[in-house]
Design a protein around this motif. Structure first.
Motif, PDB file in Angstrom:
ATOM      1  N   ASN A  57      16.295  20.191 -35.387  1.00 51.93           N
ATOM      2  CA  ASN A  57      15.067  20.907 -35.749  1.00 51.93           C
ATOM      3  C   ASN A  57      15.342  22.353 -36.133  1.00 51.93           C
ATOM      4  OD1 ASN A  57      13.588  18.597 -35.264  1.00 51.93           O
ATOM      5  ND2 ASN A  57      12.833  19.252 -33.262  1.00 51.93           N
ATOM      6  N   ASN A  58      16.522  22.839 -35.777  1.00 52.48           N
ATOM      7  CA  ASN A  58      16.945  24.209 -36.117  1.00 52.48           C
ATOM      8  C   ASN A  58      18.109  24.204 -37.110  1.00 52.48           C
ATOM      9  OD1 ASN A  58      15.406  26.261 -34.259  1.00 52.48           O
ATOM     10  ND2 ASN A  58      15.804  24.450 -33.018  1.00 52.48           N
ATOM     11  N   ASP A  59      18.234  23.110 -37.852  1.00 49.34           N
ATOM     12  CA  ASP A  59      19.229  22.961 -38.928  1.00 49.34           C
ATOM     13  C   ASP A  59      20.672  23.016 -38.449  1.00 49.34           C
ATOM     14  OD1 ASP A  59      17.212  22.692 -40.910  1.00 49.34           O
ATOM     15  OD2 ASP A  59      16.962  24.873 -40.918  1.00 49.34           O
ATOM     16  N   ILE A  60      20.929  22.498 -37.249  1.00 50.66           N
ATOM     17  CA  ILE A  60      22.282  22.402 -36.713  1.00 50.66           C
ATOM     18  C   ILE A  60      22.536  20.948 -36.322  1.00 50.66           C
ATOM     19  CG2 ILE A  60      23.844  23.103 -34.846  1.00 50.66           C
ATOM     20  CD1 ILE A  60      22.335  25.796 -34.795  1.00 50.66           C
ATOM     21  N   ASP A  61      23.658  20.407 -36.772  1.00 48.67           N
ATOM     22  CA  ASP A  61      23.997  19.018 -36.463  1.00 48.67           C
ATOM     23  C   ASP A  61      25.079  18.984 -35.390  1.00 48.67           C
ATOM     24  OD1 ASP A  61      24.512  16.320 -36.371  1.00 48.67           O
ATOM     25  OD2 ASP A  61      25.336  16.193 -38.398  1.00 48.67           O
ATOM     26  N   ILE A  62      24.717  18.506 -34.202  1.00 52.85           N
ATOM     27  CA  ILE A  62      25.692  18.367 -33.117  1.00 52.85           C
ATOM     28  C   ILE A  62      25.967  16.889 -32.813  1.00 52.85           C
ATOM     29  CG2 ILE A  62      25.131  20.621 -32.110  1.00 52.85           C
ATOM     30  CD1 ILE A  62      23.596  19.083 -29.877  1.00 52.85           C
ATOM     31  N   SER A  63      25.464  16.002 -33.663  1.00 51.43           N
ATOM     32  CA  SER A  63      25.528  14.564 -33.388  1.00 51.43           C
ATOM     33  C   SER A  63      26.952  14.002 -33.409  1.00 51.43           C
ATOM     34  CB  SER A  63      24.657  13.793 -34.379  1.00 51.43           C
ATOM     35  OG  SER A  63      25.155  13.931 -35.706  1.00 51.43           O
ATOM     36  N   THR A  64      27.885  14.693 -34.024  1.00 46.07           N
ATOM     37  CA  THR A  64      29.264  14.190 -34.069  1.00 46.07           C
ATOM     38  C   THR A  64      30.110  14.672 -32.895  1.00 46.07           C
ATOM     39  OG1 THR A  64      29.984  16.020 -35.471  1.00 46.07           O
ATOM     40  CG2 THR A  64      29.241  14.003 -36.592  1.00 46.07           C
ATOM     41  N   GLN A  65      29.563  15.576 -32.089  1.00 42.79           N
ATOM     42  CA  GLN A  65      30.297  16.033 -30.906  1.00 42.79           C
ATOM     43  C   GLN A  65      30.446  14.885 -29.911  1.00 42.79           C
ATOM     44  OE1 GLN A  65      28.796  19.561 -28.990  1.00 42.79           O
ATOM     45  NE2 GLN A  65      28.303  20.556 -30.930  1.00 42.79           N
ATOM     46  N   ARG A  66      31.517  14.922 -29.137  1.00 43.27           N
ATOM     47  CA  ARG A  66      31.741  13.939 -28.077  1.00 43.27           C
ATOM     48  C   ARG A  66      32.087  14.673 -26.789  1.00 43.27           C
ATOM     49  NH1 ARG A  66      29.446  11.606 -31.230  1.00 43.27           N
ATOM     50  NH2 ARG A  66      29.916   9.666 -32.309  1.00 43.27           N
ATOM     51  N   ALA A  67      31.480  14.223 -25.697  1.00 45.31           N
ATOM     52  CA  ALA A  67      31.708  14.868 -24.401  1.00 45.31           C
ATOM     53  C   ALA A  67      33.152  14.684 -23.957  1.00 45.31           C
ATOM     54  CB  ALA A  67      30.756  14.294 -23.358  1.00 45.31           C
ATOM     55  N   ARG A  68      33.683  15.744 -23.388  1.00 41.09           N
ATOM     56  CA  ARG A  68      35.016  15.691 -22.789  1.00 41.09           C
ATOM     57  C   ARG A  68      35.000  16.534 -21.535  1.00 41.09           C
ATOM     58  NH1 ARG A  68      38.576  19.881 -23.120  1.00 41.09           N
ATOM     59  NH2 ARG A  68      38.183  21.582 -24.552  1.00 41.09           N
ATOM     60  N   GLN A  69      35.965  16.299 -20.683  1.00 42.32           N
ATOM     61  CA  GLN A  69      36.053  17.048 -19.432  1.00 42.32           C
ATOM     62  C   GLN A  69      36.980  18.243 -19.611  1.00 42.32           C
ATOM     63  OE1 GLN A  69      37.364  14.790 -16.014  1.00 42.32           O
ATOM     64  NE2 GLN A  69      36.365  16.198 -14.602  1.00 42.32           N
ATOM     65  N   PHE A  70      36.602  19.355 -18.991  1.00 43.37           N
ATOM     66  CA  PHE A  70      37.452  20.540 -18.969  1.00 43.37           C
ATOM     67  C   PHE A  70      38.786  20.180 -18.326  1.00 43.37           C
ATOM     68  CE2 PHE A  70      39.195  24.350 -17.063  1.00 43.37           C
ATOM     69  CZ  PHE A  70      39.043  25.290 -18.072  1.00 43.37           C
ATOM     70  N   LYS A  71      39.860  20.694 -18.895  1.00 47.02           N
ATOM     71  CA  LYS A  71      41.190  20.444 -18.332  1.00 47.02           C
ATOM     72  C   LYS A  71      41.960  21.749 -18.221  1.00 47.02           C
ATOM     73  CE  LYS A  71      42.722  18.714 -22.844  1.00 47.02           C
ATOM     74  NZ  LYS A  71      41.524  18.742 -23.646  1.00 47.02           N
ATOM     75  N   ILE A  72      42.945  21.772 -17.362  1.00 43.99           N
ATOM     76  CA  ILE A  72      43.714  22.988 -17.108  1.00 43.99           C
ATOM     77  C   ILE A  72      44.326  23.551 -18.387  1.00 43.99           C
ATOM     78  CG2 ILE A  72      45.771  23.898 -15.924  1.00 43.99           C
ATOM     79  CD1 ILE A  72      45.019  22.054 -13.552  1.00 43.99           C
ATOM     80  N   SER A  73      44.759  22.687 -19.296  1.00 43.54           N
ATOM     81  CA  SER A  73      45.358  23.163 -20.545  1.00 43.54           C
ATOM     82  C   SER A  73      44.367  23.940 -21.415  1.00 43.54           C
ATOM     83  CB  SER A  73      45.956  21.990 -21.335  1.00 43.54           C
ATOM     84  OG  SER A  73      44.950  21.058 -21.672  1.00 43.54           O
ATOM     85  N   ASP A  74      43.055  23.829 -21.125  1.00 46.21           N
ATOM     86  CA  ASP A  74      42.071  24.624 -21.863  1.00 46.21           C
ATOM     87  C   ASP A  74      42.272  26.121 -21.633  1.00 46.21           C
ATOM     88  OD1 ASP A  74      40.754  22.506 -23.139  1.00 46.21           O
ATOM     89  OD2 ASP A  74      39.424  22.187 -21.421  1.00 46.21           O
TER      90      ASP A  74
END
Length: 151
Positions: A57-74
Motif C-alpha cells: 500500500n506504500n509502494d514497497i514490495d517485501i513479498s520476496t523476502q524470506r525469514a531467517r534466523q540471526f547468526k553469529i556470522s552476522d
C-alpha cells in the motif's frame, strides 16, 4: 558497501518492513539491507500477509523476502545491526563474541529522538491498523536513519 541488518523476533512483521522501507530510501549501489529474527519460528517463510499488504500500500514490495534466523556470522557480515526492541537487542548481544560485535548493535528507535519508548511494538497479534501504525513509525525512523547513513 555499507551493510545494515534489521532484527525482530520471527522476521515476518517488523524487521521485513524495516528492511524494505530502509532499502527503498538508500542507493542500492552503496548499501545492502537485510533482516533476520532472533527466533527460528518462521525460517523460510514470507513476511506476514499484513506486513506485505501495508508495504504494498506504500509502494514497497517485501513479498520476496524470506525469514531467517540471526547468526553469529552476522556480526562479521554487517556494519550496523538494529534490533526492533529490547528483548531482541538482549538476544543479539548474548551472542556477541567481543565489544566490537556489541558496538554494532543498537535499538532501531534510538535514532529517533521524537520517540520516548524505544521498542517497536510487535503487531503480530493485532489488526491491520497495528501494522499500519508500525509501518508509519518505522518509515519515520528510516527517514532519519537514511540521512544519517548517507551523510
Amino acid at each position: 558497501m555499507t551493510s545494515i541488518l534489521m532484527v525482530c523476533l520471527g522476521n515476518i512483521c517488523r524487521s521485513p518492513l524495516a528492511h524494505g522501507i530502509l532499502q527503498s530510501k538508500l542507493p542500492e549501489d552503496h548499501f545492502y539491507v537485510d533482516s533476520a529474527g532472533t527466533a527460528a519460528y518462521h525460517i523460510g517463510n514470507t513476511p506476514d500477509k499484513r506486513s506485505i499488504t501495508v508495504a504494498r500500500n506504500n509502494d514497497i514490495d517485501i513479498s520476496t523476502q524470506r525469514a531467517r534466523q540471526f547468526k553469529i556470522s552476522d556480526f562479521d557480515a554487517f556494519d550496523y545491526i538494529y534490533a526492533m526492541d529490547q528483548s531482541n537487542y538482549t538476544n543479539i548481544i548474548s551472542l556477541a563474541r567481543s565489544n566490537k560485535d556489541i558496538e554494532k548493535v543498537k535499538l532501531f528507535l534510538e535514532v529517533n529522538d521524537a520517540i520516548s519508548n524505544k521498542n517497536v511494538p510487535d503487531p503480530y497479534y493485532g489488526e491491520l491498523s497495528d501494522f499500519e501504525n508500525v509501518y508509519a513509525l518505522i518509515d519515520d525512523t528510516c527517514d532519519i536513519l537514511s540521512k544519517f547513513l548517507i551523510d
